[in-house]
Structures are given as C-alpha cells and as structure tokens.
Scaffold this active site. Structure first.
Site, short mmCIF file in Angstrom:
data_model
loop_
_atom_site.label_atom_id
_atom_site.label_comp_id
_atom_site.label_asym_id
_atom_site.label_seq_id
_atom_site.Cartn_x
_atom_site.Cartn_y
_atom_site.Cartn_z
N CYS A 6 -79.16 -47.90 18.59
CA CYS A 6 -79.78 -48.99 18.60
C CYS A 6 -80.14 -49.52 17.43
O CYS A 6 -81.04 -50.55 17.17
CB CYS A 6 -81.00 -48.82 19.69
SG CYS A 6 -82.11 -47.69 18.97
N CYS B 88 -86.10 -49.39 15.74
CA CYS B 88 -87.04 -48.47 15.85
C CYS B 88 -88.06 -48.43 14.64
O CYS B 88 -87.55 -48.12 13.79
CB CYS B 88 -86.48 -47.20 16.22
SG CYS B 88 -87.95 -45.92 16.91
N CYS C 203 -82.63 -46.17 23.56
CA CYS C 203 -81.19 -46.87 23.29
C CYS C 203 -81.44 -48.32 23.63
O CYS C 203 -82.45 -48.69 23.93
CB CYS C 203 -80.00 -46.15 24.26
SG CYS C 203 -80.48 -46.45 26.07
#
Length: 140
Positions: A88, A92, A14
């Site tokens: 988020c 990633c 997150c």
C-alpha cells in the site's frame, strides 16, 4: 510492546483490505490465539473480501467469509505495536515507537483460488515467524 492487557498488537494493511491483510489477520488469530491483538485495514477498502481468498482460507480450515474490509485509521496505527503493510505504499501514518514491516506479497485481486493458494501459504510462513518473535508460547 503490548497493550493494556499485556498482549502485543498487530495491524495488517493492504490497499483494499480484501485479500492479503484479511488472510494475514486470520492466520495470526488462528495460530496465536489470544496471545496477540489483531487488526486489519485498507487504504482504499474494497466492497467485500476477495472470494478466492475466502476459498483459499476455507481450504486451510479458516472461515473469513463474515469479514468485511475496513478503512485504515490513524487510531488503528497508533494503537498497534507492529504495523505490517502489503503493497500500500506510503499511506500508513508513522508514529514513533511503533514497528513497521513491509511484506512483499503478490496481490490476489482478480485472481482465482489456484493463484491465491501460494500467497496464502507465504502469508502463513511470515505470520509464523512473526509469532515466534512477538508472542512465543511459554512452555514449562
């Protein structure tokens, strides 16, 4: 889908690694025990774990007070079989052969424990489903 020990590995991500991902990692560790390798990280880690998240997890009998937010690294993603993001966005890194899930969860930042409890409980339900899928208990 497993590391050299034969255990599947899961990374929870997150933004601040201070609430949702910490609670998810704690639930997975608590419920799956040593059957799963667990990591958590944040794209922009906070200074400390959210006190309301610590309190909510303590109510469930899980102590996350000693945890600290960690920065998301490429290696952490590369070393994980399953990467679960929680609000988020696209920060990633994506690697072939990894599984990516996005759990839509309210952000507990700045909220009291009353608002965090339902998030905690929703995370537990999601983690229980994940365990059944990647590390079911062997009986018999």
């Amino acid at each position: 889908m497993a590391d050299s020990s034969g255990k599947p590995s899961v990374l929870f991500v997150c933004v601040h690694n201070a609430g949702r991902s910490q609670m998810a990692a704690a639930w997975l560790t608590h419920l799956a025990g040593h059957r799963v390798e667990v990591r958590s990280a944040g794209s922009d880690p906070g200074a400390a774990v959210n006190p309301a998240a610590v309190e909510a997890m303590a109510e469930a009998g899980i102590d996350i007070s000693a945890e600290t937010p960690k920065i998301l690294t490429v290696d952490a993603v590369r070393e994980s079989d399953v990467c679960i993001t929680m609000g988020c966005g696209d920060v990633c890194p994506v690697f072939p052969g990894r599984r990516y899930l996005d759990w839509k969860l309210d952000d507990p930042a700045g909220r009291g424990v009353e608002a965090v409890r339902p998030i905690r409980d929703e995370i537990r339900t999601l983690v229980e489903g994940l365990i059944k899928e990647i590390a079911p208990e062997v009986t018999g």
